[in-house]
Design an enzyme around this catalytic site. Sequence first.
Site, PDB file in Angstrom:
ATOM      1  N   ARG A 159      37.464  45.288  45.482  1.00  0.00           N
ATOM      2  CA  ARG A 159      38.381  44.691  44.496  1.00  0.00           C
ATOM      3  C   ARG A 159      38.632  45.666  43.349  1.00  0.00           C
ATOM      4  O   ARG A 159      39.757  45.796  42.869  1.00  0.00           O
ATOM      5  CB  ARG A 159      37.810  43.365  43.984  1.00  0.00           C
ATOM      6  CG  ARG A 159      38.808  42.575  43.152  1.00  0.00           C
ATOM      7  CD  ARG A 159      38.335  41.164  42.864  1.00  0.00           C
ATOM      8  NE  ARG A 159      37.151  41.135  42.009  1.00  0.00           N
ATOM      9  CZ  ARG A 159      36.479  40.030  41.693  1.00  0.00           C
ATOM     10  NH1 ARG A 159      36.864  38.859  42.169  1.00  0.00           N
ATOM     11  NH2 ARG A 159      35.405  40.083  40.926  1.00  0.00           N
ATOM     12  N   LYS A 201      42.054  42.916  38.310  1.00  0.00           N
ATOM     13  CA  LYS A 201      41.049  42.568  37.295  1.00  0.00           C
ATOM     14  C   LYS A 201      41.119  43.654  36.227  1.00  0.00           C
ATOM     15  O   LYS A 201      40.349  44.608  36.231  1.00  0.00           O
ATOM     16  CB  LYS A 201      39.661  42.483  37.942  1.00  0.00           C
ATOM     17  CG  LYS A 201      38.671  41.689  37.122  1.00  0.00           C
ATOM     18  CD  LYS A 201      37.485  41.292  37.962  1.00  0.00           C
ATOM     19  CE  LYS A 201      36.346  40.772  37.117  1.00  0.00           C
ATOM     20  NZ  LYS A 201      36.612  39.551  36.381  1.00  0.00           N
ATOM     21  N   GLU A 234      43.568  28.664  38.323  1.00  0.00           N
ATOM     22  CA  GLU A 234      42.120  28.888  38.243  1.00  0.00           C
ATOM     23  C   GLU A 234      41.683  28.630  36.810  1.00  0.00           C
ATOM     24  O   GLU A 234      42.508  28.307  35.951  1.00  0.00           O
ATOM     25  CB  GLU A 234      41.798  30.329  38.647  1.00  0.00           C
ATOM     26  CG  GLU A 234      42.481  31.364  37.754  1.00  0.00           C
ATOM     27  CD  GLU A 234      42.221  32.805  38.175  1.00  0.00           C
ATOM     28  OE1 GLU A 234      41.209  33.054  38.841  1.00  0.00           O
ATOM     29  OE2 GLU A 234      43.029  33.676  37.821  1.00  0.00           O
TER      30      GLU A 234
HETATM   31  N1  PMP Z   1      38.954  34.157  38.044  1.00  0.00           N
HETATM   32  C1  PMP Z   1      38.879  34.970  36.984  1.00  0.00           C
HETATM   33  C2  PMP Z   1      40.047  35.067  36.083  1.00  0.00           C
HETATM   34  C3  PMP Z   1      37.708  35.695  36.735  1.00  0.00           C
HETATM   35  O1  PMP Z   1      37.628  36.515  35.681  1.00  0.00           O
HETATM   36  C4  PMP Z   1      36.604  35.547  37.604  1.00  0.00           C
HETATM   37  C5  PMP Z   1      35.319  36.272  37.326  1.00  0.00           C
HETATM   38  N2  PMP Z   1      35.376  37.601  37.683  1.00  0.00           N
HETATM   39  C6  PMP Z   1      36.733  34.695  38.713  1.00  0.00           C
HETATM   40  C7  PMP Z   1      37.925  34.020  38.897  1.00  0.00           C
HETATM   41  C8  PMP Z   1      35.624  34.536  39.684  1.00  0.00           C
HETATM   42  O2  PMP Z   1      35.504  35.677  40.482  1.00  0.00           O
HETATM   43  P1  PMP Z   1      34.114  36.153  41.101  1.00  0.00           P
HETATM   44  O3  PMP Z   1      33.627  35.040  41.956  1.00  0.00           O
HETATM   45  O4  PMP Z   1      34.451  37.362  41.879  1.00  0.00           O
HETATM   46  O5  PMP Z   1      33.214  36.420  39.952  1.00  0.00           O
END
Ligand code: PMP
Length: 289
Positions: free
Chosen positions: A52, A151, A184
């Site tokens: 990622r 990200k 989300e």
């Molecule tokens: N959505 C956002 C906007 C985030 O910042 C995160 C945390 N990184 C997640 C979802 C969850 O992702 P992960 O399970 O990879 O931590």
Amino acid sequence: MTLQVYINGRLVPKEQAAVSVFDHGFLYGDGVFEGMRSYSGRVFRLQAHLDRLWESARAIWLEIPLSQEEMTQAVYQTLQANDISDGYIRLVVTRGAGTLGLDPNKCSDPQVIIIADHIELYPAEFYEKGLHIITASTIRNHPAALSPRIKSLNYLNNILAKIEGLQAGCVEALMLNHKGEVAECTGDNIFLVRRGELYTPPNDAGILEGVTRAAVIELARGMNLPVHEVPLTRHDVYVAQECFLTGTAAEVIPVVRVDGRAIGSGKPGPVTQELRRRFERLVREQPDG
Ligand code: PMP
């Protein structure tokens, strides 16, 4: 013991870990990052996080000056230097120092930073009783403006929604997308249980492709629980039997109230609890490395 931070191949005490004020990561949020966890000295789904990170970098035309193997070594070196086996790891790659203009071609030295620290967990009570969240009025970034799949170091979109949540007394807030669909939360993905089946917004709803989300989908399939990655509305949230969030820091956490409405029974539901148990087992065993 002072925390040792990895910066461009060196481990230095945290007070000395600094980047230039001309770094475009600082000036413009021009950079990418990852948040990962290690359990008993092993980073959970490291490869998925590295993929990622590399994809985020590629999306913003940023070349990471390390191979994935070198990054892996640097991550474990940082964990060991700080004697951390159960902790949180932040990987940051910035565009590097440049001029005051936007032009990334004037930045020559991308900074690679790894911070490994003890993790600040949500209180146990949140897991036992479930979270209350609200829907923020701030929508998720329009994917055509800045893809939520990147990200990036610019988290203002999520921070504004987080502030709305905090002002309403909630530690998380639900964000809709530009179509008014459920996307989300500010730092977590969202799942619903309806008629015994699992629902979560698809990647093209404008979400970050959560590593925990992917792990939970696999766990659900292993339980023969149908998983639907389909567009969802707030209506779906309000009529769900269960709701939970997933994220590296929170793992699997129940949500029992959204916008003042009780979800299902208003208590953490059995599917959420079973997935949480299975997730805890998975991170301890980590069969896939
Ligand atoms: N959505 C956002 C906007 C985030 O910042 C995160 C945390 N990184 C997640 C979802 C969850 O992702 P992960 O399970 O990879 O931590």
